[in-house]
Scaffold this motif. Structure first.
Motif, PDB file in Angstrom:
ATOM      1  N   TYR A 113       0.865  -1.178   0.000  1.00  0.00           N
ATOM      2  CA  TYR A 113       0.000   0.000   0.000  1.00  0.00           C
ATOM      3  C   TYR A 113       0.900   1.226   0.000  1.00  0.00           C
ATOM      4  O   TYR A 113       1.678   1.447   0.932  1.00  0.00           O
ATOM      5  N   GLN A 151      -9.922  -7.742   3.778  1.00  0.00           N
ATOM      6  CA  GLN A 151      -9.841  -6.465   4.495  1.00  0.00           C
ATOM      7  C   GLN A 151      -8.715  -5.594   3.931  1.00  0.00           C
ATOM      8  O   GLN A 151      -8.884  -4.387   3.753  1.00  0.00           O
ATOM      9  N   GLN A 154      -9.808  -4.023   0.731  1.00  0.00           N
ATOM     10  CA  GLN A 154     -10.721  -2.909   0.975  1.00  0.00           C
ATOM     11  C   GLN A 154      -9.971  -1.655   1.417  1.00  0.00           C
ATOM     12  O   GLN A 154     -10.393  -0.528   1.142  1.00  0.00           O
ATOM     13  N   GLU A 155      -8.852  -1.851   2.096  1.00  0.00           N
ATOM     14  CA  GLU A 155      -8.049  -0.722   2.553  1.00  0.00           C
ATOM     15  C   GLU A 155      -7.140  -0.167   1.461  1.00  0.00           C
ATOM     16  O   GLU A 155      -6.418   0.796   1.694  1.00  0.00           O
ATOM     17  N   TYR A 157      -4.847  -2.109  -0.429  1.00  0.00           N
ATOM     18  CA  TYR A 157      -3.611  -2.861  -0.641  1.00  0.00           C
ATOM     19  C   TYR A 157      -3.667  -3.644  -1.948  1.00  0.00           C
ATOM     20  O   TYR A 157      -4.719  -4.168  -2.338  1.00  0.00           O
TER      21      TYR A 157
END
Length: 273
Positions: A113, A151, A154-155, A157
């Motif tokens: 990310y 998750q 969704q963030e 990455y």
């Protein structure tokens, strides 16, 4: 857990930590990765220069080369792993998703990310989050792995699947025969530092905790001694009453003094010639 190699974050060397945590050893240094990056730049520069150094493509390459350094780190990582016969595949690509492979059947993932890279790897029969920003490896259950990857997506990455035979390591050999349990999840390095700083500012430390324990012990002993004094006084009172009932009399000061003082006076009278 002690057998698991885990490099913690130093400066902006997350790509190095990511690779070494994946391979479970000090395989790459900043110099190694800089050399790979320089080699990639030279190869690309030579390709662009084939059309002439005055070409638009070559001028564009020179302008964006510095701007895209972090975006090109995946090329450095890819080339570094190619030395070990390992391949990187984008996890959410249509090609990979069409295979319908359960994540727990893979061997490792690399996550990115912005400027940060970290590894998720299977050691023995268990999965571990080897993020260099953590104070130690974090155990991930099989049932939680897919949720964890979702998750991360969704963030924002990007997740890459690692294919190929990873080099042998001590952790793989040990955890191949046993399963570990984690009583406490590791903290982020920043959180650990903040807690230490807060404790220091508040004057809370190991020595203070020992002092508190000593103070509590002294209080407990003091209360215990008070209880003993009360018990002794009650015993003296019972003995005085018993003596009175036996007809031996009790001094006239009874009722005006404490039972202990009265008993002492009675004993003195008994001992007097």
């Amino acid at each position: 857990m002690d057998s698991i190699f885990h490099e913690k974050q130093e400066g902006s060397l997350c790509a190095q930590h990511c690779l070494n945590n994946l391979l479970q050893g000090e395989y790459f240094t900043p110099v190694d990765l800089s050399s790979i990056a320089h080699q990639l730049d030279e190869e690309e520069r030579m390709r662009m220069a084939e059309g002439g150094m005055a070409s638009e493509e070559y001028r564009t390459f020179l302008q964006v080369r510095e701007q895209s350094i972090y975006e090109r780190l995946w090329q450095v990582i890819s080339n570094a792993l190619r030395v070990w016969g390992l391949e990187i595949i984008l996890f959410n690509s249509r090609e990979y998703q069409s295979l319908m492979i359960n994540p727990i059947n893979e061997k490792a993932f690399i996550c990115n990310y912005k400027e940060h890279w970290f590894t998720i790897r299977k050691l023995g029969q268990q999965w571990f989050n080897l993020n260099s920003l953590l104070t130690g490896p974090e155990l991930i259950s099989d049932t939680y792995l897919a949720l964890f990857l979702a998750q991360l997506q969704q963030e924002g990455y990007s997740i890459f699947v690692i294919r190929g035979n990873l080099p042998e390591c001590e952790a793989e050999q040990i955890l191949g025969f046993m399963r570990v349990q984690q009583q406490q999840r590791p903290r982020l390095i920043g959180e650990e530092a903040q807690m230490t700083l807060a404790q220091t500012e508040m004057g809370v430390g190991v020595e203070d905790e020992v002092v508190d324990e000593d103070e509590e012990l002294r209080r407990a002993l003091a209360l215990s001694r008070q209880d003993i004094d009360v018990e002794d006084e009650e015993a003296d009172l019972r003995r005085a009453i018993q003596l009175s009932m036996q007809g031996k009399g009790f001094p006239s000061s009874f009722g005006k003094t404490t039972s202990k003082e009265a008993l002492q006076e009675h004993k003195s009278n008994q001992e007097a010639p």
